[in-house]
Design a protein around this motif. Structure first.
Motif, short mmCIF file in Angstrom:
data_model
loop_
_atom_site.label_atom_id
_atom_site.label_comp_id
_atom_site.label_asym_id
_atom_site.label_seq_id
_atom_site.Cartn_x
_atom_site.Cartn_y
_atom_site.Cartn_z
N PRO A 114 1.51 7.97 4.06
CA PRO A 114 2.09 8.84 2.86
C PRO A 114 2.39 8.23 1.52
CG PRO A 114 3.20 9.04 4.87
CD PRO A 114 2.41 8.16 4.94
N VAL A 115 2.37 7.07 1.46
CA VAL A 115 2.36 5.96 -0.08
C VAL A 115 1.38 6.95 -0.83
CG1 VAL A 115 2.25 4.02 -1.01
CG2 VAL A 115 3.59 4.04 1.10
N ALA A 116 0.08 7.28 -0.23
CA ALA A 116 -0.91 7.70 -0.97
C ALA A 116 -0.29 8.94 -1.80
CB ALA A 116 -1.78 8.18 -0.26
N ILE A 117 0.70 9.82 -1.44
CA ILE A 117 1.21 10.90 -2.05
C ILE A 117 1.44 10.69 -3.48
CG2 ILE A 117 2.75 12.94 -2.03
CD1 ILE A 117 2.75 12.55 1.17
N GLY A 118 2.69 9.76 -3.46
CA GLY A 118 3.11 9.45 -4.75
C GLY A 118 2.15 8.55 -5.77
N TYR A 119 1.37 7.78 -5.07
CA TYR A 119 0.35 6.91 -5.72
C TYR A 119 -0.41 7.91 -6.42
CZ TYR A 119 -1.55 2.26 -6.54
OH TYR A 119 -2.06 1.00 -7.18
N VAL A 120 -1.47 8.92 -5.86
CA VAL A 120 -2.30 9.49 -6.31
C VAL A 120 -1.87 10.43 -7.48
CG1 VAL A 120 -1.84 11.72 -4.76
CG2 VAL A 120 -4.27 11.08 -5.81
N VAL A 121 -0.60 10.84 -7.31
CA VAL A 121 0.10 11.42 -8.45
C VAL A 121 0.26 10.59 -9.71
CG1 VAL A 121 2.14 12.71 -9.28
CG2 VAL A 121 1.37 13.15 -7.03
N VAL A 130 -6.05 -8.79 -7.69
CA VAL A 130 -5.40 -8.86 -6.47
C VAL A 130 -3.95 -7.92 -6.60
CG1 VAL A 130 -6.55 -10.85 -5.91
CG2 VAL A 130 -4.13 -10.81 -7.20
N VAL A 131 -3.63 -7.51 -7.71
CA VAL A 131 -2.33 -6.78 -8.05
C VAL A 131 -2.16 -5.68 -7.23
CG1 VAL A 131 -1.08 -5.54 -9.70
CG2 VAL A 131 -2.06 -7.78 -10.33
N PRO A 132 -3.16 -4.70 -7.29
CA PRO A 132 -2.90 -3.29 -6.38
C PRO A 132 -3.02 -3.77 -4.97
CG PRO A 132 -4.57 -3.00 -7.99
CD PRO A 132 -4.20 -4.51 -8.14
N PRO A 133 -3.80 -4.34 -4.12
CA PRO A 133 -3.58 -4.81 -3.00
C PRO A 133 -2.34 -5.11 -2.42
CG PRO A 133 -5.80 -5.33 -3.70
CD PRO A 133 -4.92 -5.11 -4.87
N VAL A 134 -1.83 -6.28 -3.22
CA VAL A 134 -0.74 -7.05 -2.74
C VAL A 134 0.54 -6.18 -3.13
CG1 VAL A 134 1.13 -8.72 -3.71
CG2 VAL A 134 -1.53 -9.37 -3.39
N VAL A 135 0.59 -5.32 -4.24
CA VAL A 135 1.69 -4.38 -4.42
C VAL A 135 1.95 -3.33 -3.30
CG1 VAL A 135 2.80 -2.56 -5.73
CG2 VAL A 135 1.81 -4.76 -6.81
N ALA A 159 8.83 11.53 2.56
CA ALA A 159 9.79 11.48 1.40
C ALA A 159 9.69 9.81 0.68
CB ALA A 159 11.00 12.04 1.02
N ALA A 160 10.19 9.18 1.56
CA ALA A 160 10.66 7.74 1.06
C ALA A 160 9.05 6.95 1.00
CB ALA A 160 11.31 6.97 2.42
N SER A 161 8.23 7.28 1.71
CA SER A 161 6.78 6.74 1.41
C SER A 161 6.26 7.17 0.16
CB SER A 161 5.72 7.03 2.66
OG SER A 161 6.37 6.60 3.76
N ALA A 162 6.45 8.50 -0.21
CA ALA A 162 5.92 9.04 -1.48
C ALA A 162 6.58 8.50 -2.53
CB ALA A 162 5.77 10.32 -1.28
N GLY A 163 7.85 8.44 -2.49
CA GLY A 163 8.64 7.92 -3.69
C GLY A 163 8.24 6.48 -3.90
N LEU A 164 7.97 5.56 -2.82
CA LEU A 164 7.69 4.27 -3.03
C LEU A 164 6.23 4.30 -3.46
CD1 LEU A 164 9.14 1.46 -2.68
CD2 LEU A 164 7.91 1.22 -0.33
N GLY A 165 5.38 5.10 -3.21
CA GLY A 165 4.26 5.20 -3.78
C GLY A 165 4.02 5.37 -5.49
N VAL A 166 5.09 6.02 -5.81
CA VAL A 166 5.29 6.23 -7.32
C VAL A 166 5.67 4.81 -7.98
CG1 VAL A 166 6.63 7.28 -9.08
CG2 VAL A 166 5.77 8.72 -7.23
N LEU A 167 6.60 4.27 -6.93
CA LEU A 167 7.13 2.74 -7.48
C LEU A 167 6.10 1.82 -7.60
CD1 LEU A 167 9.73 1.41 -8.58
CD2 LEU A 167 10.09 1.07 -6.14
N ALA A 168 5.15 1.97 -6.69
CA ALA A 168 4.11 0.53 -6.41
C ALA A 168 3.36 0.96 -7.58
CB ALA A 168 3.58 1.02 -5.18
N ALA A 169 2.92 2.18 -7.89
CA ALA A 169 1.89 2.14 -9.20
C ALA A 169 2.58 1.91 -10.45
CB ALA A 169 1.70 3.76 -9.24
N ALA A 170 4.04 2.12 -10.67
CA ALA A 170 4.54 1.72 -11.71
C ALA A 170 4.74 0.14 -12.00
CB ALA A 170 6.00 2.46 -12.03
N ILE A 171 4.93 -0.38 -10.75
CA ILE A 171 5.30 -1.92 -10.79
C ILE A 171 3.76 -2.54 -10.93
CG2 ILE A 171 5.50 -3.79 -9.29
CD1 ILE A 171 7.79 -2.12 -7.82
N GLY A 172 2.80 -2.14 -10.31
CA GLY A 172 1.34 -2.79 -10.64
C GLY A 172 0.98 -2.61 -12.05
#
Length: 202
Positions: free
Chosen positions: A133-140, A102-107, A20-33
């Motif tokens: 599982p970061v991919a779960i939030g990121y792919v959404v 370089v933004v997506p890889p670094v984030v 759950a934490a990984s998926a949530g951070l995936g959402v946050l990573a996409a937003a930050i990027g």
């Protein structure tokens, strides 16, 4: 027997929490990027696209290009039509636009590293389970973004209808940007922290 059952339950809860934490951070990573992309190219988008396309959509197209996803532009005038791909970053050539690569890889590396540190990961196998599982939030976020950033226009000239549509290619947005990028980079960040933490213990 009771003790083993408690330990097993604790591990399941812990694993569920980490996913759950990984998926949530995936959402946050996409937003930050995306926000970083906005800071880098919003001015260029305003200058290049003007008022013909919403600024936030134009920034999104650059952001998908940064994930190696093409933006498709298609149009029809009467019975004639065609489709072409656009890479705004490559066409721009500006330093700020090029930095987007370089933004997506670094984030994502940072997201995986933060997870491994916060969850005190010491094993490579655990690092993979935490980072992937970061991919779960990121792919959404990337799948949804590909849909909402699509732009369509319609016009009529001398009785002839003209239509045009531009937006990120959906399948690459999901598979390449949404799944492969976080699987590679977030997992790599998590593994890196786990390896460093283990070396410090030795």
């Amino acid at each position: 027997m009771t003790r083993q059952r408690r330990v097993s339950t604790t591990r399941r809860v812990s694993h569920t929490t980490s996913v759950a934490a990984s998926a949530g951070l995936g959402v946050l990573a996409a937003a930050i990027g995306y926000l970083l992309a906005y800071l880098l190219v919003a001015g260029e988008v305003r200058e290049g696209l003007g008022e013909s396309v919403a600024e936030w959509k134009g920034v999104g197209w650059y952001y998908y290009n940064a994930h190696a996803v093409d933006v498709h532009a298609s149009g029809e005038i009467g019975s004639f039509g065609g489709t072409r791909t656009v890479d705004f970053i490559a066409q721009s050539g500006s330093t700020s636009a090029s930095l987007l690569y370089v933004v997506p890889p670094v984030v994502l590396l940072g997201a995986g590293a933060i997870l491994a540190h916060r969850l005190d990961v010491r094993d490579i196998g655990e690092a993979v389970l935490v980072g992937a599982p970061v991919a779960i939030g990121y792919v959404v976020m990337m799948g949804l973004g590909a849909v909402v950033t699509e732009s369509s226009t319609e016009a009529t000239f001398f009785g002839i209808e003209a239509t045009g549509t531009m937006g990120p290619a959906l399948v690459p947005s999901v598979v390449l940007a949404g799944i492969l990028y976080p699987l590679v980079f977030a997992t790599a960040g998590s593994i890196l922290v786990a390896v460093l933490a283990r070396r410090q213990e030795e």
